[in-house]
Design a protein around this motif. Structure first.
Motif, PDB file in Angstrom:
ATOM      1  N   CYS A 141      -3.740  -5.499   6.292  1.00 50.52           N
ATOM      2  CA  CYS A 141      -3.981  -6.119   4.996  1.00 50.52           C
ATOM      3  C   CYS A 141      -4.968  -7.269   5.164  1.00 50.52           C
ATOM      4  O   CYS A 141      -4.680  -8.254   5.858  1.00 50.52           O
ATOM      5  CB  CYS A 141      -2.666  -6.631   4.408  1.00 50.52           C
ATOM      6  SG  CYS A 141      -2.848  -7.406   2.791  1.00 50.52           S
ATOM      7  N   GLU A 182      -7.923   1.465   2.075  1.00 47.53           N
ATOM      8  CA  GLU A 182      -7.068   1.708   0.917  1.00 47.53           C
ATOM      9  C   GLU A 182      -6.972   0.424   0.104  1.00 47.53           C
ATOM     10  O   GLU A 182      -6.644  -0.634   0.655  1.00 47.53           O
ATOM     11  CB  GLU A 182      -5.663   2.166   1.316  1.00 47.53           C
ATOM     12  CG  GLU A 182      -4.790   2.474   0.095  1.00 47.53           C
ATOM     13  CD  GLU A 182      -3.325   2.704   0.404  1.00 47.53           C
ATOM     14  OE1 GLU A 182      -2.542   2.767  -0.563  1.00 47.53           O
ATOM     15  OE2 GLU A 182      -2.965   2.796   1.586  1.00 47.53           O
ATOM     16  N   ARG A 183      -7.252   0.514  -1.185  1.00 50.00           N
ATOM     17  CA  ARG A 183      -7.003  -0.609  -2.093  1.00 50.00           C
ATOM     18  C   ARG A 183      -5.495  -0.795  -2.242  1.00 50.00           C
ATOM     19  O   ARG A 183      -4.714   0.146  -2.136  1.00 50.00           O
ATOM     20  CB  ARG A 183      -7.623  -0.328  -3.468  1.00 50.00           C
ATOM     21  CG  ARG A 183      -9.146  -0.343  -3.527  1.00 50.00           C
ATOM     22  CD  ARG A 183      -9.694  -1.756  -3.595  1.00 50.00           C
ATOM     23  NE  ARG A 183      -9.142  -2.503  -4.719  1.00 50.00           N
ATOM     24  CZ  ARG A 183      -9.641  -2.493  -5.963  1.00 50.00           C
ATOM     25  NH1 ARG A 183     -10.727  -1.775  -6.223  1.00 50.00           N
ATOM     26  NH2 ARG A 183      -9.076  -3.204  -6.923  1.00 50.00           N
ATOM     27  N   SER A 184      -5.073  -2.026  -2.506  1.00 51.07           N
ATOM     28  CA  SER A 184      -3.650  -2.278  -2.693  1.00 51.07           C
ATOM     29  C   SER A 184      -3.139  -1.528  -3.918  1.00 51.07           C
ATOM     30  O   SER A 184      -3.881  -1.291  -4.879  1.00 51.07           O
ATOM     31  CB  SER A 184      -3.387  -3.779  -2.843  1.00 51.07           C
ATOM     32  OG  SER A 184      -4.129  -4.317  -3.911  1.00 51.07           O
ATOM     33  N   ALA A 185      -1.869  -1.156  -3.867  1.00 55.75           N
ATOM     34  CA  ALA A 185      -1.291  -0.333  -4.933  1.00 55.75           C
ATOM     35  C   ALA A 185      -1.067  -1.147  -6.199  1.00 55.75           C
ATOM     36  O   ALA A 185      -0.676  -2.313  -6.142  1.00 55.75           O
ATOM     37  CB  ALA A 185       0.035   0.256  -4.458  1.00 55.75           C
ATOM     38  N   GLY A 190      -6.595  -2.759   2.444  1.00 56.20           N
ATOM     39  CA  GLY A 190      -6.120  -2.299   3.742  1.00 56.20           C
ATOM     40  C   GLY A 190      -7.261  -1.700   4.542  1.00 56.20           C
ATOM     41  O   GLY A 190      -7.930  -0.774   4.070  1.00 56.20           O
ATOM     42  N   GLY A 225       0.987  -3.461   5.358  1.00 52.30           N
ATOM     43  CA  GLY A 225      -0.271  -3.939   5.921  1.00 52.30           C
ATOM     44  C   GLY A 225      -0.079  -5.014   6.969  1.00 52.30           C
ATOM     45  O   GLY A 225      -1.046  -5.575   7.473  1.00 52.30           O
ATOM     46  N   TYR A 269       0.848  -1.191   0.000  1.00 56.68           N
ATOM     47  CA  TYR A 269       0.000   0.000   0.000  1.00 56.68           C
ATOM     48  C   TYR A 269       0.887   1.246   0.000  1.00 56.68           C
ATOM     49  O   TYR A 269       2.089   1.168   0.251  1.00 56.68           O
ATOM     50  CB  TYR A 269      -0.921  -0.002   1.219  1.00 56.68           C
ATOM     51  CG  TYR A 269      -1.759  -1.254   1.311  1.00 56.68           C
ATOM     52  CD1 TYR A 269      -2.996  -1.331   0.679  1.00 56.68           C
ATOM     53  CD2 TYR A 269      -1.300  -2.364   2.016  1.00 56.68           C
ATOM     54  CE1 TYR A 269      -3.761  -2.486   0.748  1.00 56.68           C
ATOM     55  CE2 TYR A 269      -2.050  -3.525   2.076  1.00 56.68           C
ATOM     56  CZ  TYR A 269      -3.282  -3.592   1.447  1.00 56.68           C
ATOM     57  OH  TYR A 269      -4.029  -4.737   1.495  1.00 56.68           O
TER      58      TYR A 269
END
Length: 211
Positions: A48, A85-88, A43, A101, A2
């Motif tokens: 995570c 937060e969505r994973s990058a 996240g 995470g 993230y």
């Protein structure tokens, strides 16, 4: 992985407490559902989690006993607000710092100082984490990438300053003194500190030379 740039704060729609795990459900807006699939990582308050079910806008996560013990997720109830937060994605801009995470534990809010243009929060951390916390270094708090403004090693305190945008987009402004938040130290800092420490233990003559 993230970026520590939280994409919004959302309320849990339900918390189901089962034998050995909690099942958390949350409604996400359309833009956070794009390409989201079962098995994807999201996240939540810096932790995570794996998507286990998607029902239109409602997304489900199973949180195992070890995560419930180590983090604040075991305290959550239906209606609790969390940072998401969505994973990058590969090639995405890293506006904060790399966040795994994998939470190291929690820190406790011990003081809040608020003025017209400033909002400071001071936390008490476990002494075992203090070697990895530095003035101007990175810290992950409930999934937010933040810069450490001050460190008091004698009291195991660290202070961060929050801008209005962070207060608006995250849950940090809702946390009173005495509440706990999830903490993740900067992994690069941790590797450097642990490597130097191991070298000095294995080669004490290096420490003597520095002195």
């Amino acid at each position: 992985m993230y970026t520590g740039i939280v994409q919004g704060r959302f309320a849990l729609t339900s918390v189901e407490r089962l034998d050995g795990l909690n099942r958390l459900k949350i409604d996400l807006p359309e833009h956070l559902l794009v390409d989201l699939v079962i098995g994807a990582s999201v996240g939540m308050d810096g932790v995570c989690l794996t998507v286990t079910e998607i029902d239109q806008q409602q997304v489900s996560f199973d949180v195992m006993a070890e995560t419930l013990r180590l983090t604040t997720l075991g305290e959550l109830q239906a209606g609790s607000w969390v940072n998401i937060e969505r994973s990058a994605k590969q090639g995405a801009e890293i506006g904060g710092h790399n966040v795994s995470g994998h939470v190291d534990g929690t820190v406790e809010v011990v003081a809040i100082e608020e003025s017209e243009y400033n909002y400071e929060i001071t936390y008490r951390a476990d002494s075992a984490l203090m070697p990895y916390i530095f003035h101007k270094g990175f810290i992950g708090l409930n999934g937010c990438s933040l810069t450490v403004a001050r460190v008091d090693r004698a009291q195991c305190h660290l202070t961060v300053c929050l801008i209005p945008e962070t207060l608006r987009e995250t849950t940090h402004g809702d946390k009173p003194v005495g509440s706990r938040v999830n903490v993740e130290v900067d992994r690069q800092t941790q590797v450097i500190v642990d490597t130097v420490r191991a070298m000095l233990i294995e080669n004490p003559e290096l420490f003597a030379a520095v002195k």
